[in-house]
Design a protein around this motif. Structure first.
Motif, PDB file in Angstrom:
ATOM      1  N   UNK A 217       1.167  -1.291  -0.614  1.00 19.81           N
ATOM      2  CA  UNK A 217       0.182   0.003  -0.406  1.00 19.81           C
ATOM      3  C   UNK A 217       0.980   2.019  -0.087  1.00 19.81           C
ATOM      4  N   UNK A 218       1.769   1.275   0.976  1.00 21.79           N
ATOM      5  CA  UNK A 218       3.000   2.448   1.150  1.00 21.79           C
ATOM      6  C   UNK A 218       3.624   2.879  -0.516  1.00 21.79           C
ATOM      7  N   UNK A 219       3.514   1.862  -0.982  1.00 22.27           N
ATOM      8  CA  UNK A 219       4.888   1.528  -2.513  1.00 22.27           C
ATOM      9  C   UNK A 219       3.708   2.067  -3.411  1.00 22.27           C
ATOM     10  N   UNK A 220       2.197   2.363  -3.549  1.00 28.29           N
ATOM     11  CA  UNK A 220       1.363   2.826  -4.025  1.00 28.29           C
ATOM     12  C   UNK A 220       1.794   4.876  -4.143  1.00 28.29           C
ATOM     13  N   UNK A 221       2.545   5.248  -3.263  1.00 23.20           N
ATOM     14  CA  UNK A 221       2.167   6.478  -3.080  1.00 23.20           C
ATOM     15  C   UNK A 221       4.231   7.035  -3.454  1.00 23.20           C
ATOM     16  N   UNK A 222       3.902   7.310  -4.532  1.00 21.19           N
ATOM     17  CA  UNK A 222       5.837   7.795  -5.747  1.00 21.19           C
ATOM     18  C   UNK A 222       6.443   8.037  -4.343  1.00 21.19           C
ATOM     19  N   UNK A 223       6.035   9.645  -3.891  1.00 23.46           N
ATOM     20  CA  UNK A 223       6.886  10.063  -3.333  1.00 23.46           C
ATOM     21  C   UNK A 223       6.901  10.247  -1.766  1.00 23.46           C
ATOM     22  N   UNK A 224       7.583   9.243  -1.074  1.00 22.47           N
ATOM     23  CA  UNK A 224       8.116   9.113   0.477  1.00 22.47           C
ATOM     24  C   UNK A 224       8.375  10.479   1.165  1.00 22.47           C
ATOM     25  N   UNK A 225       8.144  11.204   2.212  1.00 24.40           N
ATOM     26  CA  UNK A 225       8.717  12.469   3.327  1.00 24.40           C
ATOM     27  C   UNK A 225       8.747  12.162   4.380  1.00 24.40           C
ATOM     28  N   UNK A 226       9.851  12.062   4.980  1.00 24.39           N
ATOM     29  CA  UNK A 226      10.261  11.265   6.039  1.00 24.39           C
ATOM     30  C   UNK A 226       9.802  13.128   7.462  1.00 24.39           C
ATOM     31  N   UNK A 227       9.700  13.229   8.220  1.00 24.40           N
ATOM     32  CA  UNK A 227       9.558  13.891   9.078  1.00 24.40           C
ATOM     33  C   UNK A 227      10.080  13.944  10.087  1.00 24.40           C
ATOM     34  N   UNK A 228      10.394  14.659  11.063  1.00 24.15           N
ATOM     35  CA  UNK A 228      11.804  13.579  12.544  1.00 24.15           C
ATOM     36  C   UNK A 228      11.223  14.888  12.998  1.00 24.15           C
TER      37      UNK A 228
END
Length: 290
Positions: A217-228
């Motif tokens: 499911x998460x692979x369906x999102x082409x753009x991943x942005x991490x927040x820390x």
């Protein structure tokens, strides 16, 4: 009086009763009435939002890279070029939902100068995900480009809603409409708890296949942005930007000391904690902020 004449009052009463119980004819929503909407079900409707609760784009500090990447992706989308669905994941209070609303506002502020159509923001609640296909049919009929936004998207054990979402995002026969892009925020990188993934892995004949099913499911999102969570210098930069923007007069050493104590009592340093401190500071100084 003929038989037909005697029946007329009865027929009129029946017709009136049927009109009262018949469902009203639904008109297609006009997405030009507002720049943002919230999707509700039972009955299905798009509620216009006259004023979006947001923080200005330039006030989002410490997430500059994520901010610029999401803005660039969104501008490509409204200009008709290829763009990706985006998953914003990471620690709570780090600006994931704020950045989506700020980018929406920034793009619309550029619309007149750049000559493209304004962007509509449509929020769908996590529990209404099963109604997503119905919402997409409505949005597809509009000429407006739309960000479909789901805040705090995640799935727990015994929840198979994610399977319907997978087909909508990518892989289904129809897929998402060309005028719709999907942005979601989550505290979980793969949208599911580790417990859920481990449970399905332990009960599967082939554990690798079970894992692939869940993370796909998460692979369906082409753009991943991490927040820390941010460091102290970045936290101070956030506080100072708010103070300057709202014209709050306070000594810098005092500001830093108070902000440091505030973050310690909250147990974290993040954009949300910085904003909460500014609200407290402005309230103590009888300054209105909007």
């Amino acid at each position: 009086m003929t038989d037909s004449q005697s029946l007329m009052p009865v027929l009129e009463r029946i017709a009136t009763a049927l009109e009262k119980i018949a469902p009203p004819v639904k008109s297609e929503p006009d997405l030009t009435k507002a720049e943002a909407y919230v999707w509700h079900t039972d009955p299905d409707q798009l509620e216009p939002i006259s004023e979006v609760n947001r923080i200005e784009f330039d006030l989002l500090k410490g997430i500059d890279r994520q901010r610029e990447i999401l803005l660039s992706n969104t501008l490509r989308f409204v200009e008709g070029f290829p763009a990706n669905n985006a998953l914003l994941w990471g620690a709570r209070g780090t600006g994931k939902s704020s950045i989506v609303k700020a980018v929406h506002d920034k793009v619309n502020s550029l619309a007149a100068a750049e000559g493209f159509t304004k962007l509509t923001l449509v929020e769908i609640h996590r529990e209404d995900i099963p109604s997503l296909p119905r919402l997409l049919k409505i949005l597809k009929k509009s000429d407006r480009p739309c960000i479909l936004f789901c805040d705090d998207l995640s799935f727990d054990t015994q929840d198979d809603t994610y399977k319907s979402l997978k087909a909508v995002l990518e892989g289904g026969i129809e897929g998402r409409p060309n005028n719709v892009i999907f942005y979601a925020t989550s505290n979980r990188r793969h949208l599911m708890s580790r417990e859920m993934i481990e449970n399905e892995r332990s009960s599967a004949i082939h554990t690798s296949e079970a894992t692939e099913e869940n993370v796909s499911l998460s692979d369906r999102f082409g753009l991943w942005l991490g927040f820390h969570n941010c460091n102290q210098d970045t936290f101070f930069a956030m506080i100072e930007a708010y103070v300057e923007h709202y014209g709050i007069k306070i000594d810098l050493d005092t500001l830093h000391a108070e902000a440091r104590e505030w973050s310690v009592t909250r147990g974290s340093r993040s954009g949300r904690v910085a904003w909460q401190y500014i609200q407290d500071l402005a309230g103590r100084m009888s300054i209105k902020i909007t």
